[in-house]
Design a protein around this motif. Structure first.
Motif, PDB file in Angstrom:
ATOM      1  N   ASP A  52      18.380  56.089   4.150  1.00 65.44           N
ATOM      2  CA  ASP A  52      18.073  55.128   3.094  1.00 65.44           C
ATOM      3  C   ASP A  52      19.279  54.234   2.823  1.00 65.44           C
ATOM      4  O   ASP A  52      20.433  54.603   3.066  1.00 65.44           O
ATOM      5  CB  ASP A  52      17.608  55.828   1.823  1.00 65.44           C
ATOM      6  CG  ASP A  52      18.583  56.872   1.323  1.00 65.44           C
ATOM      7  OD1 ASP A  52      19.796  56.675   1.470  1.00 65.44           O
ATOM      8  OD2 ASP A  52      18.129  57.901   0.783  1.00 65.44           O
ATOM      9  N   HIS A  53      18.964  53.072   2.351  1.00 68.25           N
ATOM     10  CA  HIS A  53      19.994  52.080   2.011  1.00 68.25           C
ATOM     11  C   HIS A  53      19.695  51.575   0.607  1.00 68.25           C
ATOM     12  O   HIS A  53      18.615  51.044   0.334  1.00 68.25           O
ATOM     13  CB  HIS A  53      19.968  50.917   3.001  1.00 68.25           C
ATOM     14  CG  HIS A  53      21.009  49.887   2.712  1.00 68.25           C
ATOM     15  ND1 HIS A  53      22.317  50.033   3.118  1.00 68.25           N
ATOM     16  CD2 HIS A  53      20.954  48.687   2.048  1.00 68.25           C
ATOM     17  CE1 HIS A  53      23.005  48.981   2.730  1.00 68.25           C
ATOM     18  NE2 HIS A  53      22.186  48.146   2.073  1.00 68.25           N
ATOM     19  N   TYR A  54      20.688  51.760  -0.322  1.00 65.56           N
ATOM     20  CA  TYR A  54      20.508  51.356  -1.711  1.00 65.56           C
ATOM     21  C   TYR A  54      21.857  50.972  -2.293  1.00 65.56           C
ATOM     22  O   TYR A  54      22.834  51.737  -2.187  1.00 65.56           O
ATOM     23  CB  TYR A  54      19.880  52.509  -2.510  1.00 65.56           C
ATOM     24  CG  TYR A  54      19.640  52.206  -3.964  1.00 65.56           C
ATOM     25  CD1 TYR A  54      18.701  51.251  -4.341  1.00 65.56           C
ATOM     26  CD2 TYR A  54      20.351  52.874  -4.956  1.00 65.56           C
ATOM     27  CE1 TYR A  54      18.466  50.975  -5.680  1.00 65.56           C
ATOM     28  CE2 TYR A  54      20.131  52.597  -6.300  1.00 65.56           C
ATOM     29  CZ  TYR A  54      19.183  51.642  -6.658  1.00 65.56           C
ATOM     30  OH  TYR A  54      18.957  51.368  -7.997  1.00 65.56           O
TER      31      TYR A  54
ATOM     32  N   GLU B 269      24.978  51.169  -0.003  1.00 69.59           N
ATOM     33  CA  GLU B 269      25.333  52.432   0.629  1.00 69.59           C
ATOM     34  C   GLU B 269      24.181  52.915   1.518  1.00 69.59           C
ATOM     35  O   GLU B 269      23.006  52.776   1.174  1.00 69.59           O
ATOM     36  CB  GLU B 269      25.641  53.499  -0.420  1.00 69.59           C
ATOM     37  CG  GLU B 269      26.901  53.238  -1.218  1.00 69.59           C
ATOM     38  CD  GLU B 269      27.249  54.402  -2.124  1.00 69.59           C
ATOM     39  OE1 GLU B 269      26.542  55.432  -2.049  1.00 69.59           O
ATOM     40  OE2 GLU B 269      28.217  54.287  -2.901  1.00 69.59           O
ATOM     41  N   THR B 270      24.581  53.468   2.646  1.00 66.43           N
ATOM     42  CA  THR B 270      23.610  54.026   3.586  1.00 66.43           C
ATOM     43  C   THR B 270      23.878  55.509   3.759  1.00 66.43           C
ATOM     44  O   THR B 270      25.030  55.920   3.988  1.00 66.43           O
ATOM     45  CB  THR B 270      23.693  53.313   4.944  1.00 66.43           C
ATOM     46  OG1 THR B 270      23.450  51.912   4.761  1.00 66.43           O
ATOM     47  CG2 THR B 270      22.667  53.889   5.908  1.00 66.43           C
ATOM     48  N   ASN B 271      22.835  56.315   3.651  1.00 69.67           N
ATOM     49  CA  ASN B 271      22.939  57.762   3.807  1.00 69.67           C
ATOM     50  C   ASN B 271      21.838  58.256   4.729  1.00 69.67           C
ATOM     51  O   ASN B 271      20.751  57.671   4.802  1.00 69.67           O
ATOM     52  CB  ASN B 271      22.817  58.469   2.456  1.00 69.67           C
ATOM     53  CG  ASN B 271      23.960  58.138   1.517  1.00 69.67           C
ATOM     54  OD1 ASN B 271      25.048  58.682   1.623  1.00 69.67           O
ATOM     55  ND2 ASN B 271      23.709  57.206   0.587  1.00 69.67           N
ATOM     56  N   ALA B 272      22.130  59.317   5.419  1.00 72.98           N
ATOM     57  CA  ALA B 272      21.154  59.962   6.303  1.00 72.98           C
ATOM     58  C   ALA B 272      21.081  61.444   5.963  1.00 72.98           C
ATOM     59  O   ALA B 272      22.115  62.088   5.717  1.00 72.98           O
ATOM     60  CB  ALA B 272      21.529  59.767   7.765  1.00 72.98           C
TER      61      ALA B 272
ATOM     62  N   ALA C 272       7.779  54.252   6.368  1.00 70.31           N
ATOM     63  CA  ALA C 272       8.666  53.190   5.907  1.00 70.31           C
ATOM     64  C   ALA C 272       8.396  52.989   4.427  1.00 70.31           C
ATOM     65  O   ALA C 272       7.242  52.780   4.028  1.00 70.31           O
ATOM     66  CB  ALA C 272       8.427  51.904   6.683  1.00 70.31           C
ATOM     67  N   GLN C 273       9.458  53.058   3.611  1.00 71.31           N
ATOM     68  CA  GLN C 273       9.300  53.003   2.165  1.00 71.31           C
ATOM     69  C   GLN C 273      10.272  51.987   1.579  1.00 71.31           C
ATOM     70  O   GLN C 273      11.464  51.995   1.887  1.00 71.31           O
ATOM     71  CB  GLN C 273       9.548  54.385   1.558  1.00 71.31           C
ATOM     72  CG  GLN C 273       9.376  54.460   0.063  1.00 71.31           C
ATOM     73  CD  GLN C 273       9.603  55.866  -0.474  1.00 71.31           C
ATOM     74  OE1 GLN C 273       9.888  56.785   0.292  1.00 71.31           O
ATOM     75  NE2 GLN C 273       9.477  56.017  -1.779  1.00 71.31           N
TER      76      GLN C 273
ATOM     77  N   ARG D 124      13.945  52.987   2.759  1.00 69.16           N
ATOM     78  CA  ARG D 124      14.049  54.312   3.379  1.00 69.16           C
ATOM     79  C   ARG D 124      13.143  54.364   4.593  1.00 69.16           C
ATOM     80  O   ARG D 124      11.966  53.993   4.528  1.00 69.16           O
ATOM     81  CB  ARG D 124      13.667  55.414   2.403  1.00 69.16           C
ATOM     82  CG  ARG D 124      13.521  56.781   3.060  1.00 69.16           C
ATOM     83  CD  ARG D 124      13.250  57.878   2.058  1.00 69.16           C
ATOM     84  NE  ARG D 124      14.432  58.158   1.247  1.00 69.16           N
ATOM     85  CZ  ARG D 124      14.492  59.133   0.337  1.00 69.16           C
ATOM     86  NH1 ARG D 124      13.422  59.893   0.120  1.00 69.16           N
ATOM     87  NH2 ARG D 124      15.598  59.329  -0.350  1.00 69.16           N
ATOM     88  N   LEU D 125      13.683  54.846   5.704  1.00 67.39           N
ATOM     89  CA  LEU D 125      12.931  55.089   6.933  1.00 67.39           C
ATOM     90  C   LEU D 125      13.005  56.576   7.244  1.00 67.39           C
ATOM     91  O   LEU D 125      14.094  57.165   7.204  1.00 67.39           O
ATOM     92  CB  LEU D 125      13.503  54.276   8.097  1.00 67.39           C
ATOM     93  CG  LEU D 125      13.528  52.759   7.916  1.00 67.39           C
ATOM     94  CD1 LEU D 125      14.207  52.105   9.113  1.00 67.39           C
ATOM     95  CD2 LEU D 125      12.118  52.206   7.722  1.00 67.39           C
TER      96      LEU D 125
END
Length: 797
Positions: free
Chosen positions: A170-172, A175-178, A594-595, A606-607
């Motif tokens: 997700d990217h918000y 910031e990108t987190n997995a 895909a959200q 978010r993928l």
């Protein structure tokens, strides 16, 4: 004194003569053959020194309480016409045998009719028939199970391994987190092993945390399971479930899904003639049984938990009815009489689960047991011990007078050189009317069980209560919770809720609750749900909590169980406005989502992907998440064939004729079917549907056997040039299968190859001819100008 014994040859001769001369040697009038006191005296003459009676065999048609026997039965008659019935005859008709008065002829016991006062016998000499009218008490009781376990043999698991995954990025706000959750498993005929873990990456930090690792051996025949590695212990009175690493041996009723553990009511009665019994539970028909004359009992009447009524309607062949009704109370928390549930654990306590991979605490051992003392009383006991803490508890749960469930428990503990005590009591009743329940417990300050936090004392008192009442289209209820805490403020929570069905596709729920934890707070809300047909639904919610108002609106079209797509949209209105939309696509090999969101003025994305990869029977696969159990469908060499599980589409076979079927129910029946319409015309299946019963966390191979057929269409004429008559039957020389000719002399013969000799027959006529099927790619070759000759050669040349 020796009993009279007729040699077998003599007995057979006497039986033959009795059939020819019965009217002459049976002077007793029709219908006057029972109840003669002298017969019983003669039968017992052996012990008194009197001569045994002279008996002659008789073969008679039998009618018992209006029910005719399929075949005549053999009886014995004395010179006075009195009848003796064999023990085999009594067993066949479930008639109770007398305790005394038997004589033995050729190893078989016979009883005089006078020893069976509940029977009234009439003989029609000319018709050579015996009519018996028996009181219901003359029969042995019959028993049947109305709802029992319907199990099949377990399907042998294949060998293989898999990895389930659920990953997202997700990217918000820049910031990108997995993150991801994974489960790796291996399965064999000796059990199944699994390891689960979570992983995250982002913000200059990568972390992997192991969750559980274990090997499980399920044993459906004994309804037990053995687990080696990480597990969760059973709970009990005064004890909580514990995460640990070690060995667990426990009863596991889940491996027999149809097995009934809770006590179920029985109904019974008596039928004088063949009848039908209908059993109703709360006015709904639950079962039907055919009854033979005599007393009967129908056990395990399927009833829901709680109280209600069981109605028994016995209807005879003339339509006369006897209706009886009884109240019941059933609870899944009780065990049937004699049923034993248990668990044994030994190992090391797991600490920091979900945060640390390999942190373990002190060594402990525990055991718990539940036993059905009767169908109305179940006892329970638990014991746990570690180096610092020991505890034991016992409990009783009962259903007195089929009114309600009551229970009580006590537990004692020893820890930190202090003794502790816990006591609890409860009563609850569930019914179609008012349902209610109250549970209260007291815990002393020093009470502790293994795994309880040492720095947090238990609540002093806890009281919980509920009540609810259904209406025609809904219901209302209340609940209450009070906890008296040590070293903190007491907690009180009370709520009221209601639900109503608005038409066939809409329902509304409302609630209000009041919590008092220092400062009183009140919350309330309402929720409207709409079923829009198919997989589509919508909802609207409004609530007020912590002084804030909010409203939610959603619409969704769920994806199908197999390949397909779906979506959902949601909006929240209030101080924290949120808009969310998601699209889901189910492939055969994975599920993709895909959200997009908009939260507090910032967009987010978010993928995610979930599925499984693995290997089974030498075949690598990619699939949607496998679930608790799964199967590998093999239809070798036939791609593009649709496969169904429980009549739900799950996918199509790949280029090798292979497909993984996820989401099966472990230990239960699962029916897998292929669409035979997708197969070529020259291919047939031995069976198009296979039912399996798979193990948990294991894959089962389901192989459909396909066979190619090459049908031949033949036009056959007779020697005079006319067509072979419609309806004529043809067969291949040496085969039993026949084929029928239709109008125009046409005959279809499946799977015919090479040279063959054929024979046709109709109306007493017969002729033969030879055929030669060409070797080419034609799926249905046509052979014309075949002449069937009378008396012709029967060999193909």
């Amino acid at each position: 004194m020796a009993l009279l014994r007729l040699p077998k040859t003599t007995a057979k001769l006497g039986l033959f003569l009795s059939l020819l001369l019965a009217p002459a040697i049976a002077p007793a009038e029709e219908g006057a053959v029972a109840g003669a006191a002298g017969t019983e005296a003669a039968a017992g003459a052996e012990s008194a020194g009197a001569p045994a009676p002279v008996l002659t065999p008789a073969l008679l048609e039998v009618i018992v309480n209006g029910q005719a026997a399929d075949e005549p039965a053999e009886f014995l008659r004395d010179r006075g016409g009195r009848v003796y019935l064999s023990a085999a005859f009594l067993r066949a008709w479930r008639i109770r045998a007398p305790a005394a008065g038997a004589i033995r002829i050729d190893g078989e016991r016979y009883y005089p009719a006078s020893a069976l006062p509940a029977l009234r016998l009439d003989i029609a000499e000319e018709a050579q028939s015996l009519t018996i009218v028996a009181d219901p008490g003359a029969f042995e009781s019959q028993s049947d199970v109305l709802d029992g376990a319907d199990t099949m043999a377990m399907s042998a698991p294949s060998a293989g391994f898999y990895v389930n995954y659920d990953v997202f990025a997700d990217h918000y706000r820049g910031e990108t987190n997995a993150n991801g959750a994974f489960e790796a498993g291996v399965f064999t005929g000796a059990g199944a092993g699994r390891m689960s873990f979570v992983a995250s990456a982002g913000g200059d930090r990568t972390r992997v945390t192991r969750l559980e690792t274990n090997w499980t051996i399920d044993r459906p025949q004994s309804m037990t399971s053995i687990r080696i590695g990480d597990g969760i212990s059973a709970a009990g009175p005064g004890a909580a479930p514990l995460r640990f690493a070690g060995i667990q041996y426990a009863r596991n009723f889940a491996v027999q899904p149809g097995y009934i553990t809770m006590p179920l009511p029985s109904v019974g009665g008596s039928a004088a003639v063949p009848s039908v019994a209908d059993v109703y539970v709360n006015s709904a028909l639950q079962g039907e049984r055919q009854l033979t004359p005599g007393p009967f009992e129908l056990r395990n009447v399927p009833v829901p938990s709680g109280g209600g009524t069981v109605q028994l309607v016995v209807r005879d062949l003339l339509g006369r009815e006897i209706v009886t009704q009884q109240a019941y109370y059933a609870s899944a928390e009780l065990l049937r009489r004699g049923l034993h549930d248990f668990s044994y654990e030994i190992g090391f306590l797991r600490e920091g689960f979900g945060r640390r991979s390999n942190q373990y605490g002190e060594f402990f051992a525990s055991t718990s047991h539940r036993y059905g003392i009767s169908d109305h009383l179940t006892a329970e006991a638990v014991a746990q011990a570690s180096k610092t803490t020991q505890m034991a508890g016992v409990a009783l749960n009962a259903i007195p007078f089929d009114l309600a469930q009551v229970g009580g428990s006590v537990a004692i503990s020893h820890s930190r050189h202090e003794m502790g005590f816990r006591g609890a009591a409860s009563i609850q009743r569930a019914s179609h009317g008012l349902s209610f329940g109250v549970q209260a417990d007291y815990t002393s300050a020093h009470y502790a069980a293994v795994g309880f936090p040492a720095d947090k004392p238990p609540p002093r008192y806890t009281v919980q209560a509920f009540a609810d009442m259904p209406f025609r289209r809904g219901g209302v209820g209340i609940n209450f919770l009070y906890r008296s805490l040590r070293g903190d403020e007491d907690e009180t929570l009370a709520g009221v809720f209601g639900s109503w069905q608005i038409g066939p596709s809409a329902a509304i729920q409302v609630y209000a609750r009041r919590s008092i934890i220092g400062t009183p707070q009140t919350s309330f809300g309402a929720h409207l749900s709409l079923a829009l047909g198919g997989r589509r639904s919508a909802s609207l919610s409004v609530d007020r909590e912590h002084g804030r108002n909010a409203a939610y609106l959603s619409y969704q079209d769920d994806p199908p169980p197999g390949p397909g797509s779906g979506f959902r949209v949601m909006a929240r209105l209030g101080e924290d406005q949120v808009v969310d939309a998601a699209y889901v696509r189910n492939l055969q090999s994975a599920s993709l989502t895909a959200q997009a969101t908009y939260v507090r003025g910032a967009p987010g994305l978010r993928l995610s992907a979930s599925g499984a990869v693995g290997w089974i029977e030498g075949h690598a696969f990619a699939s949607r998440s496998l679930g608790e159990s799964f199967a590998a469908v093999r239809l070798d060499g036939h791609p593009g064939v649709h496969v169904y599980a429980e009549n739900q589409p799950v996918g199509v076979t790949d280029k090798h004729g292979f497909l993984m079927v996820p989401g099966l129910r472990p230990f239960d029946r699962n029916t897998i079917r292929v669409d035979e319409g997708d197969l070529p015309l020259d291919v047939s299946l031995a069976v198009g549907e296979i039912t399996i019963r798979p193990f948990a966390r294991a894959g089962t191979s389901v192989r459909f056997s396909a066979r190619r057929e090459r049908g031949v269409l033949m036009h056959v004429r007779l020697e005079d040039g006319s067509d072979l008559p419609a309806g004529a039957r043809l067969r291949v020389e040496g085969a039993a299968q026949t084929y029928v000719a239709v109008s125009g002399g046409e005959v279809y013969v499946p799977d015919l190859r090479g040279r063959a000799a054929m024979e046709a027959s109709w109306g007493g006529e017969r002729c033969t001819f030879a055929v030669l099927v060409p070797e080419d790619d034609d799926l249905q070759p046509r052979l014309d100008n075949l002449v069937c000759r009378a008396g012709g050669t029967y060999a193909a040349r």
